[in-house]
Design a protein around this motif. Structure first.
Motif, PDB file in Angstrom:
ATOM      1  N   LEU A 147      33.773  39.468  40.296  1.00 26.06           N
ATOM      2  CA  LEU A 147      35.227  39.372  40.480  1.00 26.06           C
ATOM      3  C   LEU A 147      35.627  39.710  41.911  1.00 26.06           C
ATOM      4  O   LEU A 147      36.525  39.084  42.488  1.00 26.06           O
ATOM      5  CB  LEU A 147      35.941  40.304  39.498  1.00 26.06           C
ATOM      6  CG  LEU A 147      35.740  39.999  38.002  1.00 26.06           C
ATOM      7  CD1 LEU A 147      36.448  41.047  37.144  1.00 26.06           C
ATOM      8  CD2 LEU A 147      36.256  38.598  37.658  1.00 26.06           C
ATOM      9  N   LEU A 169      42.978  41.206  42.633  1.00 24.66           N
ATOM     10  CA  LEU A 169      42.318  40.894  41.363  1.00 24.66           C
ATOM     11  C   LEU A 169      43.327  40.369  40.343  1.00 24.66           C
ATOM     12  O   LEU A 169      43.045  39.423  39.593  1.00 24.66           O
ATOM     13  CB  LEU A 169      41.616  42.144  40.817  1.00 24.66           C
ATOM     14  CG  LEU A 169      40.390  42.607  41.611  1.00 24.66           C
ATOM     15  CD1 LEU A 169      40.005  44.039  41.231  1.00 24.66           C
ATOM     16  CD2 LEU A 169      39.201  41.676  41.367  1.00 24.66           C
ATOM     17  N   PRO A 177      42.865  44.844  36.365  1.00 25.86           N
ATOM     18  CA  PRO A 177      42.447  45.036  37.761  1.00 25.86           C
ATOM     19  C   PRO A 177      41.849  46.435  37.984  1.00 25.86           C
ATOM     20  O   PRO A 177      40.771  46.580  38.547  1.00 25.86           O
ATOM     21  CB  PRO A 177      43.746  44.841  38.532  1.00 25.86           C
ATOM     22  CG  PRO A 177      44.552  43.915  37.663  1.00 25.86           C
ATOM     23  CD  PRO A 177      44.242  44.342  36.254  1.00 25.86           C
ATOM     24  N   GLY A 257      38.209  44.880  36.732  1.00 24.98           N
ATOM     25  CA  GLY A 257      37.793  44.844  38.134  1.00 24.98           C
ATOM     26  C   GLY A 257      37.173  46.148  38.583  1.00 24.98           C
ATOM     27  O   GLY A 257      36.103  46.168  39.209  1.00 24.98           O
TER      28      GLY A 257
END
Length: 411
Positions: A147, A169, A177, A257
């Motif tokens: 990612l 993100l 995120p 993330g």
């Protein structure tokens, strides 16, 4: 720590060898996540080796899941049937009631001297060690490499960079995120990691008294509320409703993330094919100078006597090879310097090296305070509200400080 709900009696041979034979009862926690790697197997092997060398001693071990083990030991103690040894999550209540042997009444000097100093210190109440560290871990910021690469990001070193990465993100459609688990399961851990990264903590470094509503801590939670939660960067589940286990599962599913994680997350993520990196927790101005450490504890109850036999068995438990075997089986950090030195240098332990490097910089929960259990429980219940849309960080931290002050004055 997966709960199997397993109850297993190991090596429980009872009093069979005449009047001189001693049976020691140990209650221990299960670190496994399946029948294949239950801690029962670790103790079974260890006990067999020990009993072969000490025919006058039998070790009767009962292993319970982490969901049950602390409560089981409390039941036994309350019923006047304390085990000789317990390997559980907290020792301070029993130490405060003068139920435990001091470590130096049990352990040989070389074994005592081998414990990692932070962990040995955390086992003390009023300068006397009752809690003997058994397993430890530290926390690092995990990030999803795939990612990050897709969004053209590098791992953050500051809060500002963490927030910017989370924004990027989110723009890429990442579900979480930054996963912020402030749910009841383990909110006290995520909270402590953030407090330390903001230059604060649960207690004052100089006085040791609770300082939950300090200016640094309020600033940290204001930042979290305004810069992460308030901007929709923590995912679809409100932080106060998100538990650590669910956050870890989401990371292993590729939906997160960044999040704070301990070594067991490495296996979870790798099994699902998630490529991840690990860096020290970002701080307000740069990488956090203090990491969060966690330890589980071994303790010996005075009720049945047997200090000599208990001490000899514990010296064996903390032999370097036995500590290494346990640590490697469960992706945990060794509690002794001798085993840490081996793991730091060994290729097979390379994945644990970043966590090992954090250990000397770590700070543990204030486990030497009998008040900590009440404070931790209150943090789990309240802290999620501090970052909710209508929440007040200063108000919630002030309430937590009141709980801490009351609990501490009752000690």
């Amino acid at each position: 720590m997966s709960a199997l709900g397993l109850t297993a009696v190991l090596g429980g041979c009872g009093l069979t060898g005449g009047s001189d034979q001693v049976t020691l009862k140990l209650v221990a926690a299960d670190y496994g996540d399946s029948a294949a790697n239950t801690s029962q197997k670790y103790w079974e092997k260890l006990v067999k080796e020990y009993e072969e060398q000490h025919p006058d001693v039998k070790i009767d071990v009962t292993v319970y899941s982490w969901n049950d083990v602390d409560a089981k030991v409390k039941e036994m103690v309350d019923a006047g049937q304390a085990p000789d040894l317990a390997q559980i999550g907290a020792y301070a209540d029993y130490a405060a009631k003068d139920l435990l042997y001091e470590a130096d009444e049990l352990l040989s000097i070389p074994v005592q001297a081998d414990f990692v100093s932070q962990l040995a210190d955390a086992g003390q109440v009023n300068g006397v060690q009752y809690g003997i560290p058994f397993a430890s871990s530290t926390r690092l910021l995990f990030y999803n490499k795939t990612l990050f690469q897709k969004a053209g990001l590098t791992p953050p070193k500051t809060w500002k960079e963490l927030a910017a990465d989370a924004e990027a993100l989110k723009a890429e459609g990442v579900k979480y995120p930054y996963a912020l688990p402030l749910g009841a399961e383990e909110a006290q851990a995520e909270t402590m990691q953030w407090l330390l990264s903001g230059g604060g903590g649960y207690t004052d470094a100089e006085t040791g008294t609770y300082s939950i509503d300090s200016a640094e801590n309020v600033a940290t939670f204001n930042w979290l509320k305004n810069n992460l939660v308030g901007k929709g960067l923590t995912g679809p589940v409100a932080p106060g409703e998100l538990n650590r286990a669910d956050a870890f599962s989401a990371f292993a599913a590729g939906d997160v993330g960044m999040l704070n994680g301990h070594p067991s997350l490495m296996q979870m993520a790798a099994k699902k094919g998630v490529k991840f990196g690990m860096v020290p927790m970002p701080g307000a101005e740069g990488p956090s100078k203090v990491s969060m450490g966690v330890a589980d504890w071994m303790m010996a109850f005075k009720k049945n006597g047997h200090a000599e036999q208990v001490g000899e068995f514990l010296d064996f438990v903390y032999d370097k090879e036995n500590v290494l075997e346990f640590s490697r089986e469960y992706d945990l950090l060794p509690v002794t310097n001798s085993a840490s030195t081996v793991m730091t240098a060994a290729k097979q332990d390379a994945d644990l090296k970043p966590f090992l490097e954090e250990l000397p910089l770590s700070e543990l929960y204030p486990v030497g305070k009998t008040s900590w259990a009440a404070v931790s429980a209150d943090v789990k219940q309240r802290i999620g509200k501090a970052v909710s849309s209508g929440g007040s960080p200063s108000g919630i931290l002030s309430q937590l400080q009141s709980t801490a002050t009351r609990a501490e004055s009752a000690e």
